[in-house]
Motif scaffolding. Structure first.
Motif, PDB file in Angstrom:
ATOM      1  N   HIS A 203       0.831  -1.210   0.000  1.00 46.53           N
ATOM      2  CA  HIS A 203       0.000   0.000   0.000  1.00 46.53           C
ATOM      3  C   HIS A 203       0.865   1.259   0.000  1.00 46.53           C
ATOM      4  N   PHE A 204       1.896   1.290   0.838  1.00 46.39           N
ATOM      5  CA  PHE A 204       2.746   2.469   0.904  1.00 46.39           C
ATOM      6  C   PHE A 204       3.603   2.624  -0.351  1.00 46.39           C
ATOM      7  N   ILE A 205       3.991   1.517  -0.953  1.00 48.97           N
ATOM      8  CA  ILE A 205       4.724   1.593  -2.226  1.00 48.97           C
ATOM      9  C   ILE A 205       3.843   2.268  -3.278  1.00 48.97           C
ATOM     10  N   ALA A 206       2.563   1.876  -3.310  1.00 49.19           N
ATOM     11  CA  ALA A 206       1.631   2.455  -4.280  1.00 49.19           C
ATOM     12  C   ALA A 206       1.447   3.957  -4.057  1.00 49.19           C
ATOM     13  N   LYS A 207       1.650   4.399  -2.817  1.00 43.94           N
ATOM     14  CA  LYS A 207       1.538   5.827  -2.491  1.00 43.94           C
ATOM     15  C   LYS A 207       2.862   6.560  -2.681  1.00 43.94           C
ATOM     16  N   GLU A 208       3.847   5.865  -3.258  1.00 40.48           N
ATOM     17  CA  GLU A 208       5.158   6.438  -3.581  1.00 40.48           C
ATOM     18  C   GLU A 208       5.968   6.824  -2.354  1.00 40.48           C
ATOM     19  N   SER A 209       5.756   6.098  -1.259  1.00 41.52           N
ATOM     20  CA  SER A 209       6.584   6.283  -0.072  1.00 41.52           C
ATOM     21  C   SER A 209       7.881   5.490  -0.215  1.00 41.52           C
ATOM     22  N   ASN A 210       8.892   5.904   0.511  1.00 46.19           N
ATOM     23  CA  ASN A 210      10.095   5.092   0.652  1.00 46.19           C
ATOM     24  C   ASN A 210       9.847   4.090   1.774  1.00 46.19           C
ATOM     25  N   VAL A 211      10.191   2.843   1.553  1.00 47.42           N
ATOM     26  CA  VAL A 211       9.875   1.808   2.532  1.00 47.42           C
ATOM     27  C   VAL A 211      11.113   1.015   2.914  1.00 47.42           C
ATOM     28  N   VAL A 212      11.285   0.812   4.210  1.00 45.42           N
ATOM     29  CA  VAL A 212      12.317  -0.093   4.723  1.00 45.42           C
ATOM     30  C   VAL A 212      11.584  -1.305   5.293  1.00 45.42           C
ATOM     31  N   MET A 213      11.746  -2.440   4.633  1.00 47.33           N
ATOM     32  CA  MET A 213      11.084  -3.677   5.043  1.00 47.33           C
ATOM     33  C   MET A 213      11.970  -4.453   6.015  1.00 47.33           C
ATOM     34  N   ASN A 214      11.330  -5.081   6.985  1.00 46.64           N
ATOM     35  CA  ASN A 214      12.064  -5.912   7.938  1.00 46.64           C
ATOM     36  C   ASN A 214      11.328  -7.213   8.198  1.00 46.64           C
ATOM     37  N   SER A 215      12.101  -8.262   8.391  1.00 42.12           N
ATOM     38  CA  SER A 215      11.580  -9.547   8.847  1.00 42.12           C
ATOM     39  C   SER A 215      12.753 -10.341   9.397  1.00 42.12           C
ATOM     40  N   SER A 216      12.464 -11.285  10.267  1.00 41.99           N
ATOM     41  CA  SER A 216      13.528 -12.160  10.775  1.00 41.99           C
ATOM     42  C   SER A 216      13.758 -13.340   9.843  1.00 41.99           C
TER      43      SER A 216
END
Length: 247
Positions: free
Chosen positions: A22-35
């Motif tokens: 959703h945030f990618i579609a809004k042209e935000s910069n995103v830092v994804m995290n997971s273990s």
């Protein structure tokens, strides 16, 4: 949210992945995290490996992970505008069967993870005099169910609800908004993980007589991220789960 920077924990599957999308579609910069490195890499590829997205594998229950996420965001995108504390663990277990290791697991991942990651971003939000932290709780904190015994994870989620209000009080003067989203039953991989084979069978728990979709949590997260006058609140996204019963 265009060009704003959003850190999303637990971003590789389910609700976290949908929020990222959703945030990618809004042209935000995103830092994804997971273990889970494999899941995180796969999610990044499935989302199209966009240039405005980076990812970091790490256990959010460790203080260093939150610090690394913030450093990466600053290095790549220069700001940290939103933190979405989505990562967590949850499964039912009867109260009398709960062992110390169960309690430790939920407190360490759910509460400490949310606590430490928030602790890492707030100094930068203070510098900016602006920011939004969105925690993920559960409607079960306020609406317990006899047939779903989950005291151990609920204790940790209840602590997150309380933490939300206190952080909102402490940092309101810095224009940092802190809120919780409390989902109802949402269609996600979590359901099968905790032994629910047919999530739709739980539709009757909601007044709307259906379960929620992950994109509906993503929409709520976006709303809170862009709101300038909501803080300290727990927003139930639960189809009426907490307000009444259908009989």
């Amino acid at each position: 949210m265009k060009n704003k920077t959003v850190i999303i924990t637990g971003a590789s599957t389910g609700i976290g992945k949908e929020i990222t999308k959703h945030f990618i579609a809004k042209e935000s910069n995103v830092v994804m995290n997971s273990s889970n490195e494999e899941n995180l890499k796969n999610a990044y590829k499935e989302l199209g490996s966009p240039s405005n997205v980076i990812y970091l594998v790490g256990d959010i229950s460790k203080q260093e992970t939150g610090q690394k996420l913030v450093s990466l965001a600053i290095e790549k995108f220069n700001t940290v505008d939103v933190l979405i504390n989505n990562a967590g663990v949850f499964s039912p277990k009867p109260f009398l069967d709960v062992e110390e290791k169960d309690l430790d697991r939920y407190w360490i991942v759910n509460l400490k993870g949310t606590y430490f990651t928030s602790q890492a971003v707030i100094p930068h939000m203070i510098q900016q005099q602006n920011g939004s932290i969105i925690n993920i709780g559960t409607v079960l904190v306020d609406h317990a169910i006899d047939g779903f015994p989950a005291t151990a994870p609920l204790a940790s989620k209840g602590a997150i609800h309380a933490l939300t209000r206190q952080l909102a009080a402490e940092f309101g003067k810095n224009n940092i908004k802190v809120n919780t989203i409390a989902p109802g039953i949402i269609r996600s991989p979590l359901q099968s993980k905790i032994g629910i084979e047919d999530a739709d069978s739980l539709a009757g728990l909601h007044l709307l007589n259906r379960i929620g979709e992950a994109n509906e949590i993503a929409e709520a997260a976006y709303y809170l991220a862009t709101s300038n006058f909501i803080t300290g609140e727990t927003i139930n996204v639960a189809g009426g789960h907490t307000v009444g019963h259908a009989i």
